[in-house]
Motif scaffolding. Structure first.
Motif, PDB file in Angstrom:
ATOM      1  N   ALA A 181     -11.681  10.097   7.902  1.00 61.27           N
ATOM      2  CA  ALA A 181     -12.532  10.757   8.899  1.00 61.27           C
ATOM      3  C   ALA A 181     -12.368  10.112  10.273  1.00 61.27           C
ATOM      4  N   THR A 182     -12.114   8.817  10.302  1.00 61.28           N
ATOM      5  CA  THR A 182     -11.975   8.097  11.572  1.00 61.28           C
ATOM      6  C   THR A 182     -10.528   8.069  12.056  1.00 61.28           C
ATOM      7  N   GLY A 183      -9.650   8.832  11.390  1.00 62.73           N
ATOM      8  CA  GLY A 183      -8.312   9.048  11.930  1.00 62.73           C
ATOM      9  C   GLY A 183      -7.236   8.113  11.422  1.00 62.73           C
ATOM     10  N   ASN A 184      -7.577   7.285  10.446  1.00 61.29           N
ATOM     11  CA  ASN A 184      -6.569   6.420   9.857  1.00 61.29           C
ATOM     12  C   ASN A 184      -5.827   7.177   8.755  1.00 61.29           C
ATOM     13  N   THR A 185      -4.603   6.773   8.441  1.00 59.30           N
ATOM     14  CA  THR A 185      -3.922   7.285   7.253  1.00 59.30           C
ATOM     15  C   THR A 185      -4.231   6.348   6.092  1.00 59.30           C
ATOM     16  N   VAL A 186      -4.093   6.859   4.855  1.00 57.68           N
ATOM     17  CA  VAL A 186      -4.498   6.062   3.690  1.00 57.68           C
ATOM     18  C   VAL A 186      -3.423   6.097   2.603  1.00 57.68           C
ATOM     19  N   ILE A 187      -3.141   4.931   2.057  1.00 58.00           N
ATOM     20  CA  ILE A 187      -2.349   4.830   0.829  1.00 58.00           C
ATOM     21  C   ILE A 187      -3.319   4.475  -0.294  1.00 58.00           C
ATOM     22  N   VAL A 188      -3.371   5.330  -1.317  1.00 56.19           N
ATOM     23  CA  VAL A 188      -4.300   5.149  -2.431  1.00 56.19           C
ATOM     24  C   VAL A 188      -3.550   4.458  -3.577  1.00 56.19           C
ATOM     25  N   LYS A 189      -4.009   3.262  -3.928  1.00 58.03           N
ATOM     26  CA  LYS A 189      -3.381   2.486  -5.008  1.00 58.03           C
ATOM     27  C   LYS A 189      -4.353   2.480  -6.189  1.00 58.03           C
ATOM     28  N   PRO A 190      -4.218   3.440  -7.129  1.00 54.60           N
ATOM     29  CA  PRO A 190      -5.169   3.481  -8.244  1.00 54.60           C
ATOM     30  C   PRO A 190      -4.937   2.306  -9.202  1.00 54.60           C
ATOM     31  N   HIS A 191      -5.946   1.989  -9.983  1.00 52.91           N
ATOM     32  CA  HIS A 191      -5.743   1.054 -11.090  1.00 52.91           C
ATOM     33  C   HIS A 191      -4.724   1.676 -12.046  1.00 52.91           C
ATOM     34  N   ASP A 195       1.529  13.419   4.166  1.00 54.92           N
ATOM     35  CA  ASP A 195       1.622  11.967   3.966  1.00 54.92           C
ATOM     36  C   ASP A 195       0.521  11.188   4.685  1.00 54.92           C
ATOM     37  N   VAL A 196      -0.396  11.890   5.335  1.00 53.67           N
ATOM     38  CA  VAL A 196      -1.626  11.226   5.799  1.00 53.67           C
ATOM     39  C   VAL A 196      -2.314  10.555   4.612  1.00 53.67           C
ATOM     40  N   VAL A 197      -2.158  11.111   3.418  1.00 54.70           N
ATOM     41  CA  VAL A 197      -2.660  10.482   2.184  1.00 54.70           C
ATOM     42  C   VAL A 197      -1.512  10.357   1.194  1.00 54.70           C
ATOM     43  N   LEU A 198      -1.275   9.155   0.722  1.00 58.56           N
ATOM     44  CA  LEU A 198      -0.176   8.895  -0.206  1.00 58.56           C
ATOM     45  C   LEU A 198      -0.706   8.201  -1.457  1.00 58.56           C
ATOM     46  N   LEU A 199       0.043   8.357  -2.545  1.00 63.27           N
ATOM     47  CA  LEU A 199      -0.305   7.716  -3.813  1.00 63.27           C
ATOM     48  C   LEU A 199       0.661   6.570  -4.091  1.00 63.27           C
ATOM     49  N   ALA A 200       0.123   5.401  -4.425  1.00 63.74           N
ATOM     50  CA  ALA A 200       0.968   4.262  -4.806  1.00 63.74           C
ATOM     51  C   ALA A 200       0.670   3.941  -6.273  1.00 63.74           C
ATOM     52  N   ALA A 201       1.214   4.759  -7.165  1.00 68.40           N
ATOM     53  CA  ALA A 201       0.975   4.566  -8.602  1.00 68.40           C
ATOM     54  C   ALA A 201       1.821   3.412  -9.125  1.00 68.40           C
ATOM     55  N   ASP A 202       1.308   2.751 -10.176  1.00 62.42           N
ATOM     56  CA  ASP A 202       2.092   1.696 -10.812  1.00 62.42           C
ATOM     57  C   ASP A 202       1.689   1.589 -12.277  1.00 62.42           C
TER      58      ASP A 202
END
Lengths: 481, 481
Positions: free
Chosen positions: A221-231, A257-264
């Motif tokens: 909402a504040t304009g940052n991009t996010v990489i989501v690293k789930p458990h 790509d404003v929102v990305l997934l970092a799965a592991d």
């Protein structure tokens, strides 16, 4: 102002108002009912979930170097879903590339997109419920609520709070400073919101959406991009969330790509590699204090927001409804097998007992009253499973076994017969320096501690709250000053 | 609500409104005139200042183990004032003892007390002006404004912002959650502001009040106690501020020790000892990036707010008023001998020159035009002193001397004939990796840098702003989450 802001402006205004009044309000019904979500929603949600199982998760346009996925199966149902995976540098470069346009638009445009995503996620709450159930081990009703509407509430609250902060001051003014007899100094002033950069949201195993949405939606909402690293044990709920966000972003002309997934995968986690790039401006994390301390030390200039482990207490000094109190505590101890951040661990009771509606109760009477209430509540296996759910992480069983040695066991932990389960282990322990109750024992373990009197019981509970239970949540602005 | 809140509630409301609209507004006139401050204010301010010189500064009730005081004398007038001094443990214990009552009252009570203090400080602006002049080396008009009304504006802004944040949400609500056919769940919810603890405000040498008031008043408004650690060269302006706050606190029934002074002497600074106690929840600091980095590393769990050194640039790519531009830049280079956080250091000019109303001007024409304008502005010693003021810190002279070796000197720094003075040194330097213009050179030193063209000049100025001039100010809530 875009179409999506117009569509959701009333929703946003009501959420901002609820923040101000703090009265109860939600647009996302918590009842998993066809009457609310549509008669076919339940069946369609289950079908959508089954259609994902055993497949490659479709994430159009997401950077992808390989596939990963080895999630938990707490109920015995293996998801066997693969997700796109990448090295940190690729993800960060993609996130940075997507940043400029997202940062440049007004708060209304971003809020509209995020509220559209939350509204779509709400309509998917049955699918999200099954995804949450089979990764976290929650029973379905809790999984539906915590992964669905309750998490959406928190996402909405984050958007409303961010919007409120971003629009609370004028963005333009003709600034006129009088100069006595001379003409005033006149400046045309303009302000614009400056995001901080790339944000990393590190998800947790037991409540991936519920704990993840506040940071995720606040940063966006504040304009940052996010990489989501789930458990690595609980990817699907967040992967679905990321996908919906990416869909709406693309429809509105932004880079997905404003929102990305970092799965592991377990044993090959990428979290430290990501953090050590020092590329992040914001890091959100829910989990152990040990890893949170590592984050604070290694996060460079990132703002680190954490929700960490703590020790919750119940202090019993008397009651006018002894049976009701025992039943209530039994439910609190059993719910999701103590895997909630609000689960009580330490139960402080005066050594000499307490006064109740059923007469004086000695310490041992209080203990046996609660033990009997737990036994009663969980006597039926199916009902026990619906309350206790399943155990998300195998290390919880190790903690239960270790806690059996910590004192006098007054109730053994048992299986419910459904999934990887463990009902509450109850142990009477001595109050001493370094005792087992002095640290968090995450899972279905509670300790009874006899205290000198009511004042001592309150003092002990207050001390552990100060030492171990003090909130570590920090709320700081996600915009550059 | 107390009397003081009632007295100042209109002032507070107008300040909150100014925060929202961002239009010009101030209740504290910046003109050091008897017409505004009262015909006798000027003489009384000077008399009050002279009455302090050479004496023990009276700070009733302040913990005192010994006396210290060896302040700057940039204009040659030694203050010779002694202040109460204490070891860190004594100050921190006194601050903690004063904390509970201050934390427990409502935002209105605290705001009323702080606005009363600001109003009294405003009435003392002539005294504060002389105190600021003879510690910082500012000429009187700047010292009056920056130490008086402009600093008071910033304190007021901090109180208004804190008040606005503390009162933006309901503090009590009857929270009713519907339960379908059943009776709603009803909770009586109450919230209260939780301060963070003891705050440390570390003052700077050149603008003690102006840089100190925002952190000081923000911490106090949100219910924290504050220990004020002035720069050993510039104690008096902050000692006066602390004294006024302590007076109002005592009158309103609070412990004066809500605000304490931690005075020290050059070479025996107590700042590190204070910080290393790890007793602080908030630390505010203005000064070098080197010490700011030390603070961040050693502050423990304290929130650290800093304003740090940077490199300010002027980029010249053309003008329709060459003479006016040169005069304007000359004033900016000369004002308070470059000792302001906004003083320009690097002047980027295209090698091939610029187009102006007076025809094409080569690089050397631009340089000589500005040099001539500085010479013209400072040709009279008394006028030069009124613009350049005096040098606050002896190490500035060393930097000026070192900068003479950095390139081709096009204007030598000179004395004004009043106090410890130094007019602008102007040096043409090559643009190269590790060049002298790549770091802050605090004081009356500016560098001309020839650039390939206008685009290159803008790119170089942007690069140094990103690398060295990026704001390090962090604004975070001073209340516990």
């Amino acid at each position: 102002m875009t179409n999506l802001y117009d569509r959701h402006s009333v929703l946003l205004a009501r959420a901002v108002e609820a923040l101000r009044t703090r009265a109860f309000w939600t647009p996302f019904p918590e009842v998993p009912s066809g009457k609310v979500y549509g008669e076919t929603a339940k069946a369609e949600g289950l079908a959508a979930f089954e259609a994902l199982v055993g497949k490659a998760f479709d994430m159009p346009g997401h950077p992808e170097m390989r596939r990963v996925g080895r999630e938990n199966a707490p109920w015995g149902k293996a998801l066997s879903i693969s997700y796109p995976a990448n090295d940190p540098a690729t993800l960060i470069a993609a996130s940075q590339k997507a940043a400029d346009k997202w940062a440049s638009v007004d708060p209304e445009t971003r809020a509209g997109i995020l509220l559209e995503a939350l509204t779509r996620l709400n309509a998917m709450s049955f699918l999200i419920g099954h995804s949450t159930m089979h990764t976290t081990g929650q029973a379905f009703p809790m999984a539906f609520q915590a992964g669905g509407p309750h998490a959406q509430d928190r996402g909405l609250e984050a958007v409303a709070a961010a919007y409120s902060e971003m629009t609370g001051s004028a963005t333009a003014v003709t600034w006129e400073k009088p100069q006595g007899k001379h003409a005033p100094i006149t400046l045309e002033k303009r302000w614009r919101i400056m995001p901080r950069g790339v944000s990393l949201m590190i998800g947790c195993q037991t409540f991936p959406n519920w704990n993840g949405y506040p940071g995720l939606f606040a940063s966006l909402a504040t304009g940052n991009t996010v990489i989501v690293k789930p458990h690595p044990g609980a990817i699907l709920p967040l992967a679905l969330s990321v996908k919906v966000l990416r869909d709406v972003l693309a429809e509105e002309g932004f880079s997905s790509d404003v929102v990305l997934l970092a799965a592991d995968e377990p044993g090959a986690e990428v979290t430290k590699d990501l953090v050590e790039t020092q590329a992040f401006s914001i890091i959100d994390y829910t989990g152990s204090s040990v890893f949170a301390a590592w984050l604070r030390k290694n996060a460079g200039s990132a703002l680190v927001f954490t929700e960490e482990t703590g020790v919750n207490s119940i202090t019993i000094t008397g009651t006018d409804d002894f049976a009701g109190m025992c039943d209530n505590i039994a439910f609190s101890l059993s719910l999701y097998s103590g895997q909630m951040c609000t689960s009580p661990q330490n139960i402080y009771v005066p050594q000499g007992g307490i006064e109740t509606d059923a007469g004086h109760k000695h310490f041992e009477d209080v203990v046996s009253g609660i033990v009997a209430a737990v036994d009663r509540l969980l006597s039926d296996g199916a009902q026990a499973a619906s309350i206790c759910g399943a155990i998300a992480n195998a290390s919880t069983f190790e903690r239960v076994e270790k806690a059996r040695q910590a004192g006098r066991v007054v109730r053994e932990s048992r299986e419910t017969g459904f999934g990887s389960s463990a009902t509450p282990l109850l142990v009477v322990v001595d109050d001493r320096e370094g005792g087992p109750e002095r640290n968090e024992c995450f899972g279905p373990v509670s300790f009874f501690i006899a205290c000198a009197d009511a004042h001592d019981a309150i003092a002990k509970a207050a001390a552990i709250a100060t030492e171990k239970g003090r909130s570590r949540q920090h709320f700081m602005p996600r915009m550059a000053p």
